[in-house]
Design an enzyme around this catalytic site. Structure first.
Site, short mmCIF file in Angstrom:
data_model
loop_
_atom_site.label_atom_id
_atom_site.label_comp_id
_atom_site.label_asym_id
_atom_site.label_seq_id
_atom_site.Cartn_x
_atom_site.Cartn_y
_atom_site.Cartn_z
N THR A 7 -52.81 33.52 24.02
CA THR A 7 -51.54 34.15 23.61
C THR A 7 -50.42 33.10 23.66
O THR A 7 -50.61 31.98 24.15
CB THR A 7 -51.20 35.18 24.63
OG1 THR A 7 -50.22 36.13 24.33
CG2 THR A 7 -51.04 34.43 26.01
N ASP A 68 -56.52 42.51 25.20
CA ASP A 68 -56.01 43.45 24.24
C ASP A 68 -55.94 45.01 24.92
O ASP A 68 -56.64 45.13 25.95
CB ASP A 68 -57.06 43.77 23.03
CG ASP A 68 -56.51 44.44 21.82
OD1 ASP A 68 -55.04 44.10 21.55
OD2 ASP A 68 -56.96 45.15 21.08
N THR A 69 -54.84 45.69 24.64
CA THR A 69 -54.15 46.58 25.48
C THR A 69 -54.03 47.71 24.42
O THR A 69 -53.69 47.67 23.39
CB THR A 69 -53.07 46.27 26.47
OG1 THR A 69 -53.09 45.42 27.20
CG2 THR A 69 -52.36 47.42 27.06
N ASP A 151 -43.72 52.46 27.95
CA ASP A 151 -43.31 52.68 29.25
C ASP A 151 -42.39 53.79 29.41
O ASP A 151 -42.45 54.70 30.25
CB ASP A 151 -42.37 51.28 29.62
CG ASP A 151 -43.39 50.32 30.06
OD1 ASP A 151 -44.44 50.51 30.24
OD2 ASP A 151 -42.93 49.27 30.23
N LYS A 171 -44.13 48.00 38.80
CA LYS A 171 -45.21 48.39 37.73
C LYS A 171 -46.25 47.12 37.55
O LYS A 171 -47.25 47.45 37.41
CB LYS A 171 -43.99 48.24 36.37
CG LYS A 171 -45.12 48.37 35.14
CD LYS A 171 -44.43 48.28 33.78
CE LYS A 171 -45.52 47.97 32.84
NZ LYS A 171 -45.42 47.64 31.39
P1 IMP Z 1 -51.00 44.18 23.44
O1 IMP Z 1 -52.50 44.29 23.17
O2 IMP Z 1 -50.73 43.60 24.92
O3 IMP Z 1 -50.36 43.36 22.49
O4 IMP Z 1 -50.61 45.52 23.50
C1 IMP Z 1 -50.63 46.55 22.39
C2 IMP Z 1 -49.60 47.26 22.37
O5 IMP Z 1 -49.73 48.34 23.37
C3 IMP Z 1 -48.13 47.14 22.73
O6 IMP Z 1 -47.47 46.73 21.56
C4 IMP Z 1 -47.64 48.32 23.32
O7 IMP Z 1 -47.12 49.27 22.23
C5 IMP Z 1 -48.55 48.75 24.06
N1 IMP Z 1 -48.48 48.35 25.54
C6 IMP Z 1 -49.40 47.42 26.00
N2 IMP Z 1 -48.97 47.32 27.30
C7 IMP Z 1 -48.07 48.35 27.78
C8 IMP Z 1 -47.28 48.33 28.59
O8 IMP Z 1 -47.46 47.67 30.07
N3 IMP Z 1 -46.21 49.43 28.53
C9 IMP Z 1 -45.97 50.03 27.67
N4 IMP Z 1 -46.95 49.85 26.34
C10 IMP Z 1 -47.80 48.98 26.42
#
Ligand code: IMP
Length: 193
Positions: A7, A68-69, A151, A171
């Site tokens: 990242t 990934d989230t 959020d 958080k």
């Molecule tokens: P990433 O894989 O960390 O880039 O997350 C992918 C998407 O998930 C982000 O663009 C946000 O829309 C959402 N996301 C990830 N983490 C959070 C968080 O802590 N709060 C709110 N949305 C989140």
């Protein structure tokens, strides 16, 4: 011990370095002069985290991890999930994503949802996955102004405020990302202590 975190997001780097501590040096993509646009073409969080970690391990031969989230909403069969960042389409922002989600849940009483972070770690070619989950509910309207992404419409289980109404330190002490990173940190400590 050095580990590449796939990242360049400064906030994620800081959060991960704080949790892992000084025993392991965490390098960013910039630190290894990687400017490639690493593909995220899988249809699962695990798949995308693995694609990113394998890309770095295969190209640079360095031990590494990637994350990934996604936000998984029960009444929507787990959507937006891996597509959370682009739920309202490419080039749309968080406001549009939240509006679409609230719209798709209009009249729906099952508001159960969870944020899930997957971390894929590769050490000497051996792959390991860590899952950090925070369960909660999707609100009926946006609340609060801090944080990012979804959020303002997510209230974690056991709390009354949305993530966007909380102090960031609060958080960050219960979040999906924290939970996945803590598992990674505990695993590394066991391996190297
Ligand atoms: P990433 O894989 O960390 O880039 O997350 C992918 C998407 O998930 C982000 O663009 C946000 O829309 C959402 N996301 C990830 N983490 C959070 C968080 O802590 N709060 C709110 N949305 C989140």
């Amino acid at each position: 011990m050095k580990l590449v975190f796939a990242t360049n997001n400064k906030h994620k780097l800081q959060e991960v370095r704080d949790i892992i501590g000084s025993g392991v040096e965490i390098l960013s993509l910039a630190d290894i002069d990687c400017t490639d646009d690493i593909p995220e073409t899988a249809d699962t969080l695990d798949g995308n985290a693995l694609i990113k970690a394998r890309y770095i391990f295969d190209k640079y031969g360095l031990n590494c991890f990637a994350d990934d989230t996604g936000l998984e909403v029960e009444a929507l069969g787990g959507a937006p999930g891996v597509y959370s960042a682009r739920y309202a389409g490419e080039g749309h922002d968080s406001e549009a994503n939240m509006n679409k989600l609230l719209e798709n849940l209009t009249g729906e009483n099952n508001r159960s949802a969870q944020f899930r972070t997957v971390i894929a770690l590769i050490i000497d070619g051996e792959e390991k996955l860590f899952n950090g989950i925070v369960k909660g509910e999707i609100t009926r309207e946006k609340r609060g102004a801090s944080g990012f992404g979804y959020d303002p419409i997510f209230v974690p289980e056991g709390y009354k405020e949305s993530f966007a109404q909380m102090e960031s330190s609060k958080k960050n002490s219960i979040s999906h990302r924290y939970r996945a990173t803590k598992q990674l940190s505990d695993y590394l400590k066991e391996l190297y202590d």
